[in-house]
Design an enzyme around this catalytic site. Structure first.
Site, mmCIF file in Angstrom:
data_model
loop_
_atom_site.group_PDB
_atom_site.id
_atom_site.type_symbol
_atom_site.label_atom_id
_atom_site.label_comp_id
_atom_site.label_asym_id
_atom_site.label_seq_id
_atom_site.Cartn_x
_atom_site.Cartn_y
_atom_site.Cartn_z
ATOM 1 C CD GLU A 48 19.897 -1.434 35.250
ATOM 2 O OE1 GLU A 48 19.548 -2.084 34.254
ATOM 3 O OE2 GLU A 48 21.076 -1.344 35.629
ATOM 4 N NE ARG A 275 13.269 -2.990 23.136
ATOM 5 C CZ ARG A 275 13.728 -3.020 24.392
ATOM 6 N NH1 ARG A 275 13.700 -4.130 25.085
ATOM 7 N NH2 ARG A 275 14.234 -1.946 24.949
ATOM 8 C CE LYS A 285 16.774 1.985 30.845
ATOM 9 N NZ LYS A 285 16.535 1.669 32.251
#
Ligand code: ATP
Ligand code: MG
Length: 574
Positions: A48, A275, A285
């Protein structure tokens, strides 16, 4: 469709998978044996564009691209640009740079979820016509209040049983811009009592009157991630949609959405892995953005950041990140990786590649009293003992040289093999010198000058130079040196897990106030005057250093990538 063209490089199911394959490769091998997808393997990386990529993303990129390569398959880069309010072109550009730098090649397959807005819209109308989606007039608060809990069924919306005609009409008017943000949403009509909360009539579209970085003002309804993602995978012919564990609970919804449009046997398969987390840093982020916008760091590519651009500026190489990703492996359960493993990977790579040079960070002057003034002796130094092809270079030796302040002690403890009154040490690649005197600053007591004599017969590599001394120091000629600014970094956070905080505090309270140290007027051997941004060196005994992107010939700036674990002197730590 794109995947129709991707028939090259079919697999026979055996692959070249060696003994150590990860669980995703095991799944792929099994599917290939069964002839699934006609032997095609096609992965994607779907960022994204709402921030810069971090090393967790690097892991995902290398995994997806690595699998495509291993199975002679394809790899797509697709921007998941479904939320116009958070996304910016700057992020798109930085992501393209980072993925390229890592060496992941999407060839001509650069896509944007926004490329599919028209197709998604048509499919949504189909789903409405099939009675599987409806327009809800409730606010997001009302909808949330009806969700129920995992053990308590949700309540159906009063708008759930609108007619197909009414739904179609309202949805078209949503698209036409007749309603304000939040006034209406399109929801999938699945099951408000489903044990998986994600299947309780999830949203497909919301109204956002905002300018989109690619589609401009064409749209004021935007698809939700879950709706857009699987359909985008389907459109691109993705076979394995690899994502992180938090999406595991979304998988039934991913499949439900694909089921609504799929017309052949082909469908993309979502597979989740753990992750990457690393000690002493944060990796979301949202937090990285906060560190940047509130100026705790100097930008997304601050060398202390775990971003790909930060690591690159710090001196990391793509090869080191690959080594790291291989060492970490692909896990099914969340874990935290010691940052030391990352540092180990860059040392392993640079040890082979980086030229050895000499630099003095905290200089003190040594005057060699019996060495002729205005004379330059060129001594030959090996560029890299780990690389036979690296050759050697000439470095000027003069009457006055700099050594590291902490390589001298007036009153040394036992086993201090560096410079001290009466001690002999070798100046690397040059002569053995003996300290005969020193001068202190009267006010501060600091050493200002050290006086030595040298043994002219002790030059390295010359006959008669067999004489051994215990300490070898790095040095730089005082008259020939080039000045530089050098930045040393420590961990950005003081604690292994920055999220572990006292009540009322947040992760920022764990920031390390000493994570950046800037040294001015450091002394480098003269050849470094030519160093260009991105060049990497081993400053002997001090670590690996990289020329900063803002460095210029008359204003050299180096970043320390990582200190050396071992040094070549037999010094003992005082
Ligand atoms: P963040 O949670 O840091 O905001 P994100 O997951 O929202 O990141 P995306 O741009 O959506 O960021 O991520 C793109 C891809 O990278 C996704 O497939 C995601 O699963 C993967 N990814 C994100 N963070 C990690 C990580 N720490 N380790 C491995 N893969 C990751
Ligand atoms: Mg995401």
């Amino acid at each position: 469709m794109a995947y129709e063209e991707n028939k090259a490089g079919l697999n026979d199911g055996k692959g070249d998978a060696g003994a150590s394959i990860n669980f995703i490769e095991a799944i792929i091998n099994e599917e290939l044996k069964q002839g699934k997808n006609g032997g095609r393997v096609h992965t994607r990386f779907p960022p994204e564009p709402n921030g810069y990529l971090h090393i967790g993303h690097a892991k995902s990129i290398l995994l997806n691209y690595g699998i495509a390569q291993k199975y002679n398959g394809k790899f797509n880069l697709r921007f998941d640009d479904t939320n116009p309010t958070r996304e910016e072109q700057e992020y798109v550009d930085s992501i393209l740079d980072d993925v390229k730098w890592l060496g992941a090649d999407w060839e001509d397959r650069l896509f944007f979820a926004s490329d599919y807005f028209d197709q998604l819209y048509l499919w949504a109308e189909e789903i409405i016509k099939n009675g599987k989606a409806y327009v809800d007039d409730q606010s997001s608060e009302e909808i949330a209040a009806q969700k129920g809990t995992p053990v308590k069924p949700g309540d159906e919306s009063p708008y759930r049983n609108r007619s197909v005609e009414e739904n179609l009409d309202l949805f078209r008017r949503m698209k036409a811009g007749e309603f304000k943000n939040g006034e209406k949403v399109l929801r999938a009509k699945i099951d408000m009592a489903h044990p998986n909360m994600h299947l309780r009539d999830p949203l497909m579209y919301r109204i956002i009157h905002a300018h989109h970085h690619r589609t401009g003002d064409k749209w004021c309804i935007y698809p939700m991630y879950d709706w857009a993602h699987g359909e985008s995978d389907f459109l691109e012919g993705i076979t394995h949609s690899i994502c992180t564990l938090e999406f595991e609970v979304h998988r039934p919804l991913y499949n439900w959405f694909v089921d609504q449009i799929q017309t052949t046997d082909y469908r993309p398969r979502q597979i989740e892995f753990a992750r990457l987390n690393i000690t002493y840093t944060v990796m979301s982020k949202r937090r990285l953005l906060e560190l940047v916008s509130e100026k705790y760091v100097q930008g997304w590519d601050d060398p202390r950041m775990p971003t790909i651009s930060g690591l690159r500026r710090r001196g990391y190489t793509p090869e080191a990140l690959k080594l790291f990703a291989e060492k970490v492996g692909v896990a099914k359960r969340d874990n935290v990786i010691d940052v030391a493993l990352l540092e180990h990977s860059i040392r392993e790579d640079l040890n082979k590649k980086a030229a050895r040079v000499m630099a003095v960070l905290d200089p003190v002057k040594v005057i060699i009293q019996n060495f002729p003034a205005n004379h330059i002796d060129m001594v030959t130094l090996e560029n890299n003992p780990e690389d036979q092809d690296a050759g050697s270079r000439e470095v000027p030796f003069t009457r006055e040289v700099y050594i590291e302040r902490d390589d001298f002690m007036v009153e040394p403890p036992k086993k201090f093999f560096r410079m001290a009154p009466g001690n002999e040490v070798r100046l690397k690649g040059a002569y053995i010198v003996k300290c005969v005197d020193f001068k202190l600053d009267e006010q501060t007591g600091e050493v200002v000058e050290i006086y030595c004599t040298y043994d002219p017969d002790s030059r390295s590599g010359m006959e008669g130079s067999q004489r051994k001394v215990k300490g070898t120091l790095h040095w730089v000629s005082a008259s020939e040196a080039v000045n530089a600014t050098i930045r040393l970094f420590d961990r950005l956070f003081k604690t292994e897990d920055p999220s572990d905080v006292a009540e009322g505090e947040d992760y920022k309270s764990n920031l390390n106030p000493d994570s950046l140290k800037v040294l001015e007027n450091c002394k480098l051997e003269p050849g470094l005057r030519e160093a260009k941004p991105g060049d990497k060196f081993q400053f002997q005994r001090l670590g690996y250093f990289c020329v900063d992107k803002e460095s210029q010939a008359d204003n050299l700036i180096f970043n320390r990538t990582v200190p050396l674990r071992d040094s070549w002197t037999k010094q003992s730590k005082s």
